[in-house]
Motif scaffolding. Structure first.
Motif, PDB file in Angstrom:
ATOM      1  N   PHE A  37       5.110  79.365 -64.658  1.00 24.52           N
ATOM      2  CA  PHE A  37       4.914  78.236 -65.557  1.00 24.52           C
ATOM      3  C   PHE A  37       5.853  77.104 -65.169  1.00 24.52           C
ATOM      4  N   THR A  38       5.275  75.958 -64.926  1.00 28.76           N
ATOM      5  CA  THR A  38       6.118  74.802 -64.630  1.00 28.76           C
ATOM      6  C   THR A  38       6.414  74.069 -65.927  1.00 28.76           C
ATOM      7  N   SER A  39       7.704  74.036 -66.277  1.00 29.23           N
ATOM      8  CA  SER A  39       8.083  73.434 -67.550  1.00 29.23           C
ATOM      9  C   SER A  39       8.029  71.919 -67.453  1.00 29.23           C
ATOM     10  N   ALA A  40       8.040  71.296 -68.614  1.00 31.96           N
ATOM     11  CA  ALA A  40       8.013  69.833 -68.647  1.00 31.96           C
ATOM     12  C   ALA A  40       9.295  69.230 -68.089  1.00 31.96           C
ATOM     13  N   ALA A  41      10.318  70.075 -67.899  1.00 35.81           N
ATOM     14  CA  ALA A  41      11.554  69.587 -67.276  1.00 35.81           C
ATOM     15  C   ALA A  41      11.590  69.916 -65.787  1.00 35.81           C
ATOM     16  N   GLY A  42      10.480  70.420 -65.264  1.00 29.57           N
ATOM     17  CA  GLY A  42      10.328  70.465 -63.806  1.00 29.57           C
ATOM     18  C   GLY A  42      10.626  71.778 -63.122  1.00 29.57           C
ATOM     19  N   LEU A  43      11.115  72.786 -63.831  1.00 26.44           N
ATOM     20  CA  LEU A  43      11.383  74.060 -63.174  1.00 26.44           C
ATOM     21  C   LEU A  43      10.160  74.962 -63.255  1.00 26.44           C
ATOM     22  N   GLU A  44      10.020  75.809 -62.233  1.00 27.95           N
ATOM     23  CA  GLU A  44       8.928  76.780 -62.262  1.00 27.95           C
ATOM     24  C   GLU A  44       9.478  78.136 -62.665  1.00 27.95           C
ATOM     25  N   TYR A  45       9.240  78.519 -63.917  1.00 26.82           N
ATOM     26  CA  TYR A  45       9.670  79.832 -64.398  1.00 26.82           C
ATOM     27  C   TYR A  45       8.749  80.874 -63.775  1.00 26.82           C
ATOM     28  N   ASP A  46       9.332  81.841 -63.067  1.00 22.92           N
ATOM     29  CA  ASP A  46       8.446  82.783 -62.362  1.00 22.92           C
ATOM     30  C   ASP A  46       7.870  83.844 -63.279  1.00 22.92           C
TER      31      ASP A  46
END
Lengths: 789, 262
Positions: free
Chosen positions: A413-422
């Protein structure tokens, strides 16, 4: 049945034998022949112009060998910032020089402007007091809002106190503003993330040594990352070639971030050792630690949460002032930005996030990463404003979080703050929390508290953090000036026991126990026959040290890769010994066998053969059994957790006591559950300390009024309850070989909002319309809030 | 610390003589003085240790029933040996600092230092204790003279403290979170001829008697008796741990609790 060895076993920490019996060997324990002692002369004013420094009396004092001032270091480099941040307008951050010793101006109380080297520590201190410096005191600035308003400037040459004005993600700003404008409900909260003094049990200490015969320098120092310290001293500060500088960080008594960084004292003892041809040592007093260790946190934030009436999140927007103190410490610019802003979506599917951070120079000690480093600040802001929003909307604090959680089927999931949570499963954590924290019994407990004249509150928190601070490609894009991989060498000795040289540094984390559990499991041997070597640049591969809960996820992965290489090579040797094709050799439980036969050799036999290579197939296999791996991950790891805190508030005095604390964390796979629990315990202790006790106060003149344990309240055992900690909710990290995420900072990240949310809940239950109290939530602040005093 | 000479006399007379030297300083348990020296905030030429003087140590009961404590008696000894005669005082001693502090620190040292947040001054003042020195006897009401200030003369040594034992008493300390000294501590002692209430930790003037509470409690020894009183915040200390208003409030809360516990 729990395992009793290898991965998953709660093996007792082998390093504790020496730590608990007084046999640890710390920097200050290392005594060198002919050593001299350094004492630093430190500014007693927060801001001043150095008009003159008269050392003539001091030079005549007994035992004095040399005196240094800032003048001696004008031609060498400064201690650099490790991370370049660009402002929203594209301008690079302001980077004033941070010299070895202050020159021209002193910029905070404790800023060292001279150093004395003498035969004894007392003589050095006596002479330091005899140095007559004429320092013209200048107006100091300690308040960030005032600092941004204009002069006085901490660094005149940049003519501003703003280091940078950073927007994340700038392209999302307009959409976020628009979403907030149109939202049915907006909750706003202004809060302070209080400055903390790190207070490692072992104060900083450094000993420099120089061998005129070889030109080699050695620095013994309290460091979390000896290679980085060497790199900074070599490439930026003193210009000593890296191959002529050995940095040894022996046993280190706690760091919490404060010993990541290079400090001027390290450069000074090296320069002095060269000048005198003698070892020069220095150990900080506790007062020096308070004044000069890089402090943590110190954010002032306004956060807005826009949501639907049903609690569906629409946007988070924050404006933060982050204090960097008087100089840029090595990671001070990364902490309030990429370790903070990128986490501002939390565990939530919120579509809009915008973060603005202004970093501000003030006449205070430098501020840098401290256990959690940016992520506690992000979590605190998010989870406090969610709690406030739930109260305003009349929603259950757990339900509003669940409504917005990223769901298991949404990963990656790519968060609205730009990180991709695996990967993650936040609902599972909340389920486990509800089970273990006994929310069902809370009403009864509240009743019992009320019968005793106390108010009882329950606070919830749900955090996510980015750990395994590494991916060099990613951090490079984000401005890091260093790579953040790690490295390990697995050396199998002839008799089958193993030394593992690691780039990670253990200063309380238990690497000497946990890493052998991994190697032992992989090789099918007793972990007791595996030793970890760390902390000495002449022995270990070039690794990047320990911070950001990265040791196992990054360096542990390097250990795995190196061990895999060892197995691969051992298989070749075994194939030769078994007179079989390598493809037919299988390795399991410490033995190499030929499939379908009873032919077998043990790992130990193969090790011996590797070093006694009689009749060895030298054309296809080299002798020896030693492999190195450098590991650079694809992404951060994303531990997450659900925390619950129950407090009692004494309404007469405002005193808060933590009655119950439950922490459910997803750390991915766990190597040693006991060590992980211990890390969580320590983290929660620090988090409760921040929430209730620790208060770093500079007065308007820049004097640190909480500069000793008489006024700086550290958490003690009786301030803390028994914790319930659980790490059975496991979603293994998808991109590292162990499936691990990191556990060192979670407790410190997850606990402060849970504590403060609980206090607010308690006060609300007593009919007090208190919506926020800044940390530390001290008795006097609670009482004042209850009484509008 | 700076260099100094040290003497360890075994009689009070020798100690008094040694303290006659210029810039000599008496050293009791050292729980304040040693940290001060380590910080280089004091520069005595000579320290005269009082720890080897047997006549300064011990707890006993006088013929008039007063509890007599030698000036060099440690907090731990008071906590143990005063418990049967004056439990509130023993409890106060047992709540000072931590075990290391209690096994070094002495009652004479604490009273001579008169830290505005120390516990013993509250007990001495509330008990109407007599401070006995090598030279004279002083009533507690005359002895305490403000922050770190007492009626002691230069070189005068507290040899004994005599506590009239009250019918009922209790000490309630609200701890300063960092030092765990009293942010506000109240000692309430009820005697046949009236109630005395002494407050430590709160006032800029050091330990003081809350006379309104004494009058109210002398008429009616109950927590309710002070409920209607208020304490002025004028002259109360203010710092990062509490405002003057907060301390004034705590005086009342701790007094009520002490009465309830007595």
């Amino acid at each position: 049945m729990p395992k009793d060895t290898g991965i998953g076993a709660s093996t007792k920490r082998r390093e504790d034998v020496r730590f608990l019996t007084g046999r640890g060997k710390y920097t200050d324990d290392i005594q060198l022949t002919g050593q001299a002692h350094a004492a630093f002369v430190r500014s007693q004013v927060a801001h001043g112009e150095i008009l003159s420094i008269d050392t003539s009396d001091a030079e005549k004092m007994p035992g004095v060998l040399a005196i240094f001032t800032g003048e001696d270091f004008v031609d060498v480099g400064g201690n650099p910032a490790g991370w370049l941040i660009n402002s929203r307008d594209g301008e690079p951050m302001k980077e004033p020089k941070r010299p070895v010793l202050a020159h021209g101006k002193v910029r905070h109380v404790g800023d060292a402007y001279a150093a004395v080297i003498a035969e004894t520590a007392e003589q050095a201190r006596d002479a330091a007091e005899a140095i007559a410096a004429d320092i013209k005191e200048l107006p100091a600035v300690t308040n960030m809002a005032q600092a941004l308003a204009g002069a006085p400037f901490v660094h005149d040459e940049i003519a501003t106190n703003q280091c940078f004005d950073w927007g994340w993600i700038e392209d999302n700003r307009a959409a976020t503003d628009e979403a907030i404008r149109n939202a049915p409900h907006v909750t706003t909260l202004e809060l302070v993330n209080n400055r903390l003094v790190p207070n490692a049990m072992e104060p900083r200490a450094s000993t420099g040594d120089y061998d005129p015969g070889t030109g080699d320098y050695t620095l013994y120092t309290t460091s979390q990352n000896p290679h980085l310290t060497r790199l900074l001293i070599s490439a930026f500060v003193l210009g000593i070639p890296e191959n002529k500088l050995r940095v040894i960080a022996p046993d280190v008594g706690g760091g919490f971030g404060s010993k990541i960084y290079h400090y001027g004292e390290e450069a000074l003892v090296l320069a002095a050792a060269k000048k005198l041809g003698r070892p020069v040592r220095w150990t900080a007093t506790r007062s020096e630690s308070f004044l000069t260790d890089a402090h943590g946190r110190d954010h002032v934030t306004k956060i807005e949460l826009a949501c639907e009436k049903d609690g569906t999140f629409i946007a988070f927007r924050t404006e933060t002032m982050a204090n960097v103190g008087a100089y840029l410490s090595n990671f001070s610019t990364a902490t309030p930005t990429f370790l903070h802003g990128t986490l501002m979506a939390g565990n939530y599917t919120v579509p809009n996030v915008y973060v603005n951070v202004k970093a501000v120079f003030t006449n205070t000690a430098p501020v840098d990463a401290y256990r959690g480093a940016g992520r506690p600040e992000a979590t605190y802001s998010i989870e406090r404003v969610i709690d406030k929003a739930a109260r305003e909307l009349g929603l259950d604090p757990i339900a509003i979080r669940r409504k917005n959680f990223v769901k298991p089927d949404q990963f990656p999931f790519t968060s609205a703050a730009g990180l991709e949570y695996d990967i993650g499963n936040y609902d599972a954590l909340m389920d486990k929390l509800e089970e273990l924290a006994d929310f069902g019994g809370f009403a009864e407990r509240r009743k019992a508290s009320e019968a005793a004249g106390k108010l009882r509150g329950l606070g919830i928190n749900s955090y996510i953090e980015a750990c395994g601070i590494a991916p060099s490609n990613l951090v490079g894009i984000l401005g890091s000036r260093v790579g953040l991989y790690d490295a390990a060498t697995v050396r199998v000795n002839a008799t089958g026991n193993i030394s593992v040289m690691v780039g990670a540094h253990s200063h309380g984390q238990g690497h000497e126990t946990a890493f052998p559990q991994v190697v032992g499991e992989m090789l099918g041997i007793d972990p007791a026959s595996v030793d970890i070597v760390h902390g000495d640049t002449s022995k270990i591969p070039f690794g990047m040290g320990s911070y950001g809960s990265r040791s196992l996820a990054v360096c542990g992965s390097a250990v795995v890769r190196a061990t895999e290489k060892v197995i691969a090579k051992a298989k070749k040797i075994a194939a030769h010994m078994l007179e079989a094709s390598e493809a037919d050799v299988e390795f399991a439980e410490g033995n190499f066998t030929v499939a379908g036969t009873d032919k077998s050799v043990s790992f130990g036999e193969v090790a011996l053969k590797a070093y006694i290579p009689h009749n060895f197939p030298l054309d296809s296999v080299e002798p020896g059994l030693e492999e190195t791996a450098f590991y650079d991950p694809a992404n951060f790891t994303y531990p997450a957790g659900g925390y619950a805190c129950e407090v009692e508030v004494d309404p007469e005095t405002g005193k808060v006591t933590v009655e119950r604390f439950t922490a459910c964390d997803d750390f991915g796979n766990v190597i040693n559950p006991m060590i992980v629990s211990g890390q969580v315990h320590g983290g929660i202790g620090q988090g409760i300390g921040q929430a209730l006790l620790e208060n770093t106060v500079y007065d308007e003149n820049g004097q640190l009024t909480s500069a000793s344990y008489m006024d700086y309240a550290m958490p003690r055992a009786d301030d803390l309850p028994f914790y319930t900690v659980d790490h059975s909710c496991v979603t293994p990290c998808t991109h590292n070989p162990l499936g691990v995420k990191g556990c060192g900072e979670a407790g410190a990240i997850g606990s402060p909002p849970a504590v403060v949310n609980a206090v607010i809940d308690a006060l609300q239950s007593g009919g007090h319309n208190v919506t926020h109290i800044d940390m530390p939530v001290s008795p006097s602040r609670v009482w004042a809030a209850m009484n509008n005093a | 610390m700076y260099a100094f000479d040290i003497e360890r006399p075994t009689t009070i007379a020798d100690a008094v003589a040694a303290l006659g030297a210029e810039d000599a300083q008496a050293l009791g348990g050292g729980q304040t003085l040693i940290p001060t020296l380590k910080q280089r905030l004091a520069m005595p030429s000579k320290l005269v240790s009082l720890t080897a003087i047997p006549e300064l140590k011990g707890v006993c009961v006088a013929d008039d029933g007063a509890l007599c404590i030698g000036g060099g008696t440690t907090h731990a000894t008071v906590a143990a040996q005063a418990a049967a005669h004056y439990p509130a005082l023993a409890a106060l001693a047992g709540g000072i600092g931590d075990p290391a502090v209690r096994n070094r620190g002495t009652i004479g040292g604490s009273l001579a230092n008169n830290d505005p947040a120390a516990c013993y001054p509250a007990a001495a003042l509330a008990s109407g204790a007599t401070i006995v020195t090598n030279a004279r006897q002083m009533a507690a009401d005359d002895y305490f003279q403000g922050l770190f200030t007492t009626a002691l003369d230069e070189g005068e040594i507290i040899t004994e403290v005599r506590f009239p034992v009250p019918d009922r008493a209790a000490y309630m300390k609200f701890q300063q979170p960092a030092s765990r000294f009293a942010l506000t501590g109240v000692f309430v002692a009820k005697y046949a001829d009236g109630v005395r209430v002494a407050v430590t930790g709160a006032s800029e003037g050091g330990v003081f008697r809350w006379t309104e509470a004494e009058a109210a409690l002398s008429a009616d020894f109950s927590a309710d008796a002070v409920a209607g009183l208020s304490v002025s915040s004028n002259g109360m200390m203010g710092d990062v741990h509490g405002t003057p208003d907060y301390r004034a409030h705590l005086v009342k809360v701790m007094t009520k609790r002490a009465v309830a516990a007595a």
